[in-house]
Write an enzyme that holds these catalytic residues in place. Structure first.
Site, short mmCIF file in Angstrom:
data_model
loop_
_atom_site.label_atom_id
_atom_site.label_comp_id
_atom_site.label_asym_id
_atom_site.label_seq_id
_atom_site.Cartn_x
_atom_site.Cartn_y
_atom_site.Cartn_z
N THR A 165 42.88 43.24 41.56
CA THR A 165 42.11 42.08 41.11
C THR A 165 42.27 42.53 39.57
OG1 THR A 165 40.97 41.34 42.62
CG2 THR A 165 39.94 41.12 40.78
N ARG A 187 42.65 31.37 52.95
CA ARG A 187 41.57 32.36 52.97
C ARG A 187 41.06 32.45 51.45
NH1 ARG A 187 40.96 37.33 49.73
NH2 ARG A 187 40.03 38.90 50.77
N VAL A 188 39.76 32.04 51.28
CA VAL A 188 39.16 32.36 50.15
C VAL A 188 38.82 33.80 49.70
CG1 VAL A 188 36.98 31.68 48.89
CG2 VAL A 188 38.12 30.08 50.55
N ASP A 234 37.11 36.57 47.22
CA ASP A 234 35.85 36.86 46.63
C ASP A 234 35.73 36.50 45.05
OD1 ASP A 234 37.24 39.22 46.57
OD2 ASP A 234 35.69 39.92 45.34
N THR A 290 36.26 44.28 42.65
CA THR A 290 37.66 44.23 43.47
C THR A 290 37.56 44.97 44.75
OG1 THR A 290 39.88 44.87 42.99
CG2 THR A 290 38.21 46.53 42.08
N GLY A 291 38.44 45.01 45.50
CA GLY A 291 38.41 45.72 46.65
C GLY A 291 38.46 44.45 47.89
N GLY A 298 37.76 41.98 49.57
CA GLY A 298 36.61 40.62 49.09
C GLY A 298 35.84 40.14 50.05
N1 ASP Z 1 39.10 41.23 46.13
C1 ASP Z 1 40.47 40.73 46.19
C2 ASP Z 1 40.34 39.79 47.30
O1 ASP Z 1 39.98 40.34 48.44
C3 ASP Z 1 41.30 41.71 46.35
C4 ASP Z 1 41.13 43.03 45.63
O2 ASP Z 1 40.43 43.10 44.60
O3 ASP Z 1 41.79 44.13 45.81
O4 ASP Z 1 40.90 38.68 47.53
#
Ligand code: ASP
Length: 284
Positions: free
Chosen positions: A147, A175-176, A178, A197-198, A200
């Site tokens: 992200t 899929r929504v 975050d 990030t991560g 979501g």
């Molecule tokens: N947060 C993002 C999502 O889940 C992906 C990411 O940040 O790695 O869509």
């Protein structure tokens, strides 16, 4: 910001667009790995802390810069979030031209992942698909999440947060992320701004960036606020999901925290000061 005629809103939009436009970044904008049906769905959001104005787009297709459309949702629509077909129509109505964000390389990598997940015929909902995705994700074969989050404070005191992603590879259509949800992947108040990030799903469940901003409002430093928000989540979640948070307060102090993995953020104030920091992983 170098250019003093531009606002924090412009800084956030431009900073994020630079990453969205980079075809080598496989988790944001152009070059992002598409969903389980091979469609590039993009998510982004923006929020101005001083006014609480915000805008987001989820599952936006055929458009180059989701953050620019999210900004327009904030500035020109009576709503906070638009999704899917409605977001695409809104973008067209405002003159954003049709654009295919899935590059040939992203499509090639999608094909390889689809084979690992059991082939195209098994795509979509269902336990078999869910198990295959889980297995690929846990073994690291889906690749890194990714992200882009940008936080900016300008000379007039405007404080802004923005976030953009193409989401994890092979996610289910619709899929929504975050990154498009105000309070989850992006939030800002007069006290500060935050981006996540991560995985979501966890940022949505725990409204992580909203929590970070509330904690900064209670007087916690940006790093303390990020750490507390993640620790609160880790107390409830048995497994430790990968999440990382960044924050910037109204004094211009940056901070961040992560539950693990490699994570760093870039901070610049004026032209002369550039700092890179990798916070240590947290546990509950
Ligand atoms: N947060 C993002 C999502 O889940 C992906 C990411 O940040 O790695 O869509």
């Amino acid at each position: 910001m170098g250019d003093r005629s531009r606002s924090a809103v412009d800084a956030v939009e431009r900073g994020i667009m630079a990453v969205e436009d980079d075809p080598l970044v496989d988790s944001v904008g152009t070059g992002g790995i598409p969903n389980a049906e091979g469609v590039g769905e993009l998510d982004a959001s923006m929020m101005i802390g001083n006014t609480y104005r915000c805008g987001g787009v989820s599952c936006l297709t055929e458009t180059k810069n989701p953050i620019a459309v999210a900004r327009k949702v904030m500035e020109l629509s009576p709503h906070n979030m638009l999704c899917g077909e409605g977001a695409r129509k809104f973008a067209r109505a405002l003159g954003f031209p049709p654009y295919e964000p899935v590059t040939p390389e992203a499509k090639r990598r999608w094909g390889v992942l689809m084979q690992k997940a059991g082939g195209e015929e098994s795509k979509g909902a269902g336990e078999k698909w869910a198990q295959a995705i889980l297995m690929l994700s846990r073994s690291g074969q889906l690749g890194a999440h990714g992200t882009v989050g940008v936080l900016a404070l300008d000379a007039s005191g405007l404080i802004v947060a923005g976030t953009s992603t193409s989401g994890p590879p092979l996610r289910l259509p619709g899929r929504v992320s975050d990154s498009s949800v105000i309070g989850a992947g992006t939030y800002a108040t007069p006290a500060g701004a935050s981006s996540a990030t991560g995985e979501g799903e966890y940022a949505i469940k725990y409204n992580l960036t909203r929590r970070v901003c509330d904690l900064m409002g209670e007087g916690h430093s940006p790093t303390e606020a990020c750490e507390r928000a993640l620790k609160e989540m880790l107390k409830i979640e048995r497994k430790s999901p990968f999440m990382a948070l960044i924050a910037l307060n109204s004094a211009g102090t940056p901070g961040g925290a992560t539950t693990g993995g490699s994570f760093s953020y870039y901070y610049e104030r004026g032209s002369e000061r550039v700092v890179r920091v990798t916070p240590a992983p947290l546990s509950a």
